[in-house]
Design an enzyme around this catalytic site. Structure first.
Site, PDB file in Angstrom:
ATOM      1  CG  HIS A 119      -1.987  -1.085   1.125  1.00 22.44           C
ATOM      2  ND1 HIS A 119      -2.587  -1.627   2.232  1.00 22.44           N
ATOM      3  CD2 HIS A 119      -2.518  -1.739   0.066  1.00 22.44           C
ATOM      4  CE1 HIS A 119      -3.442  -2.570   1.855  1.00 22.44           C
ATOM      5  NE2 HIS A 119      -3.413  -2.657   0.549  1.00 22.44           N
ATOM      6  CB  CYS A 127       5.284  17.876  -6.156  1.00 19.42           C
ATOM      7  SG  CYS A 127       4.376  19.135  -7.080  1.00 19.42           S
ATOM      8  CB  THR A 187      -3.097  -9.214   8.074  1.00 15.34           C
ATOM      9  OG1 THR A 187      -4.110  -8.895   7.119  1.00 15.34           O
ATOM     10  CG2 THR A 187      -2.689 -10.660   7.917  1.00 15.34           C
ATOM     11  CB  SER A 188      -8.349  -7.981   9.807  1.00 17.72           C
ATOM     12  OG  SER A 188      -8.134  -6.964   8.863  1.00 17.72           O
ATOM     13  CG  ASN A 212      -4.221 -11.808  13.877  1.00 14.32           C
ATOM     14  OD1 ASN A 212      -4.103 -10.713  14.423  1.00 14.32           O
ATOM     15  ND2 ASN A 212      -4.763 -11.955  12.681  1.00 14.32           N
ATOM     16  CB  ALA A 228       3.367  -9.258  16.108  1.00 15.54           C
TER      17      ALA A 228
HETATM   18 ZN   LIG Z   1       6.208  20.590  -7.505  1.00 18.25          ZN
END
Ligand SMILES: [Zn+2]
Length: 246
Positions: A119, A127, A187-188, A212, A228
């Site tokens: 992710h 920018c 993690t779920s 978990n 964990a």
């Molecule tokens: Zn810029």
């Protein structure tokens, strides 16, 4: 009768390669609120709205009002014993890769080198106009912060409504299909593609170990109902004991 830690240590020592899949649970002990944690940030602000690309385009100040603090204080969050144990396993040659859903950068801070952040990461900020890269926590003032060119800055993370980076996704699938042990940690297993990766590993013959506080992957061969930060150092300790005996 061997304890589950002894069994998992045995598994990791003898069935390589091993890959870890981590979710928000591993970072909860570092004080990072999960989308689902009670009383957390996301109880007040619906992430599907505040962390959506649609809202970001409409009003980026909303996103920055939620995430800005973490990014500006990026250096103050620390990896916990769970992250450190995975980095140690990698250094011992017993963990080939970490696939993480987390955007907090804590695996890299802990010293893990082979990491796929599916992710993205709040560490890298771009920018949207000229593409100039900034690094957390060094970003201009303002909500939203603006680039020298006047463009809005956006972290290199996958917002709701955005697709995942294809290269990271490809790596995640490849590592899941090639491992012989997968550690599924905190993690779920609700959000795709993370929800599918343990099944991919299983279909290719891997043993799946889930760590978990609440069981999420029904197909796990071993389930350690523990945080964990407690369970992973224990696994490393067991592996070291085995190595000392041999
Ligand atoms: Zn810029």
């Amino acid at each position: 009768m061997e304890s589950v830690y002894e069994q998992v240590a045995e598994l990791i020592a003898h069935r390589q390669p091993c890959v870890a899949l981590t979710g928000a649970g591993i970072s909860a002990e570092s004080g990072i609120p999960t989308f689902r944690s009670k009383g957390g940030l996301w109880e007040k602000f619906d992430p599907t709205v505040y962390a959506s690309i649609e809202m970001f385009r409409k009003d980026p100040s909303k996103y920055w009002s939620i995430r800005g603090e973490f990014i500006r204080n990026y250096d103050t969050t620390s990896p916990n014993p769970g992250h450190l144990a995975l980095a140690e396993l990698e250094a011992m040659g017993l963990l080939r890769h970490v696939i993480t859903q987390n955007i907090d950068g804590l695996h890299r801070k802990a010293g893990s080198r082979s990491v796929t952040e599916i992710h993205g990461s709040l560490r890298e900020i771009f920018c949207v106009r000229c593409g100039k890269e900034y690094r957390a926590p060094k970003i201009p003032e303002g909500t939203p912060p603006l680039c020298d060119c006047g463009g809005v800055l956006k972290p290199n993370t996958v917002l709701f409504g955005e697709s995942l980076p294809p290269q990271a996704l490809a790596t995640a699938w490849r590592e899941s299909g090639a491992c012989r042990v997968m550690l599924v940690i905190g993690t779920s297993a609700v959000v795709q593609p993370a929800a599918s990766l343990p099944s991919v590993a299983k279909e290719h013959g891997a043993a799946v170990v889930e760590v978990n506080i609440e069981r999420a992957f029904a197909g796990a061969d071993f389930f350690i109902e523990e945080k964990a930060g407690t369970a992973l150092p224990e696994i490393v300790t067991e592996i070291k004991k085995r190595n000392a005996i041999q």
